[in-house]
Design a protein around this motif. Structure first.
Motif, PDB file in Angstrom:
ATOM      1  N   THR A 120     -18.894   5.098 -86.364  1.00 42.62           N
ATOM      2  CA  THR A 120     -20.170   5.521 -86.033  1.00 42.62           C
ATOM      3  C   THR A 120     -21.061   7.127 -86.617  1.00 42.62           C
ATOM      4  O   THR A 120     -21.491   6.566 -87.216  1.00 42.62           O
ATOM      5  CB  THR A 120     -21.067   4.528 -84.607  1.00 42.62           C
ATOM      6  N   THR A 121     -19.645   7.492 -86.330  1.00 49.52           N
ATOM      7  CA  THR A 121     -20.812   9.448 -87.055  1.00 49.52           C
ATOM      8  C   THR A 121     -20.048   9.308 -88.147  1.00 49.52           C
ATOM      9  O   THR A 121     -20.807   9.573 -89.123  1.00 49.52           O
ATOM     10  CB  THR A 121     -19.646  10.448 -85.811  1.00 49.52           C
ATOM     11  N   ALA A 122     -18.846   8.554 -88.675  1.00 55.86           N
ATOM     12  CA  ALA A 122     -19.207   8.233 -90.471  1.00 55.86           C
ATOM     13  C   ALA A 122     -20.215   8.008 -90.495  1.00 55.86           C
ATOM     14  O   ALA A 122     -20.342   8.074 -91.968  1.00 55.86           O
ATOM     15  CB  ALA A 122     -17.455   8.019 -90.610  1.00 55.86           C
ATOM     16  N   ALA A 123     -20.482   6.581 -90.398  1.00 57.60           N
ATOM     17  CA  ALA A 123     -21.609   6.196 -91.372  1.00 57.60           C
ATOM     18  C   ALA A 123     -22.865   7.025 -91.147  1.00 57.60           C
ATOM     19  O   ALA A 123     -23.485   6.915 -92.504  1.00 57.60           O
ATOM     20  CB  ALA A 123     -21.728   4.451 -90.201  1.00 57.60           C
ATOM     21  N   ILE A 124     -23.332   7.337 -89.698  1.00 55.87           N
ATOM     22  CA  ILE A 124     -24.253   7.823 -89.624  1.00 55.87           C
ATOM     23  C   ILE A 124     -24.496   9.191 -90.818  1.00 55.87           C
ATOM     24  O   ILE A 124     -25.451   9.353 -92.042  1.00 55.87           O
ATOM     25  CB  ILE A 124     -24.208   8.830 -88.288  1.00 55.87           C
ATOM     26  N   GLU A 125     -22.966   9.978 -90.937  1.00 56.67           N
ATOM     27  CA  GLU A 125     -22.440  11.061 -91.864  1.00 56.67           C
ATOM     28  C   GLU A 125     -23.169  10.563 -93.668  1.00 56.67           C
ATOM     29  O   GLU A 125     -23.658  10.883 -94.142  1.00 56.67           O
ATOM     30  CB  GLU A 125     -21.286  11.358 -91.975  1.00 56.67           C
ATOM     31  N   VAL A 126     -22.312   9.686 -93.647  1.00 53.66           N
ATOM     32  CA  VAL A 126     -22.695   8.536 -95.347  1.00 53.66           C
ATOM     33  C   VAL A 126     -24.180   8.600 -96.080  1.00 53.66           C
ATOM     34  O   VAL A 126     -24.116   8.446 -96.647  1.00 53.66           O
ATOM     35  CB  VAL A 126     -21.428   7.379 -95.238  1.00 53.66           C
TER      36      VAL A 126
END
Length: 136
Positions: A120-126
């Motif tokens: 989830t955090t990686a998707a938000i960052e991308v």
């Protein structure tokens, strides 16, 4: 939406913007835009934004420091809005198109403090990087 929750989200954005010791005009503008437009801030009095930001700065400069303020803000955010909280912090940091080591450490601290999985955090960052990308 509780004013305390909205204040906590704003505090996270303010700390994110100042995590590299400077708050750029672009970051400040992004905070104002997010508060004015996002549904999570519906009913928030925009005239209070400067007050909330100044109170946050006073808390950070107080005895507890930024970690205590961040932890208090995160504890005020219900679990269902934790992805929103992380998204707001990432959005503010991504807005000035340069991410410093201090900002990365801040994001890591927030990410570790929230109950969010790494995907989830990686998707938000991308997604934030994609939204703020400019033509060469």
């Amino acid at each position: 939406m509780s004013t305390a929750v909205q204040d906590a989200l704003i505090e996270l954005m303010v700390i994110a913007a100042s995590s590299d010791a400077t708050m750029s005009e672009r970051e400040l503008s992004r905070i104002e835009t997010l508060v004015a437009r996002l549904p999570v801030f519906e009913g928030f009095d925009l005239a209070r934004l400067a007050e909330v930001a100044n109170t946050c700065a006073d808390k950070v400069n107080g005895s507890g420091g930024f970690e205590e303020v961040v932890e208090a803000a995160i504890s005020a955010v219900p679990e269902r809005l934790q992805d929103t909280a992380y998204s707001l912090t990432v959005e503010v940091i991504a807005s000035d198109l340069h991410t410093s080591q201090e900002e990365l450490r801040f994001l890591e601290f927030v990410r570790d403090s929230l109950r969010l999985d790494r995907l989830t955090t990686a998707a938000i960052e991308v997604a934030a990087r994609a939204r703020h990308r400019r033509l060469p």
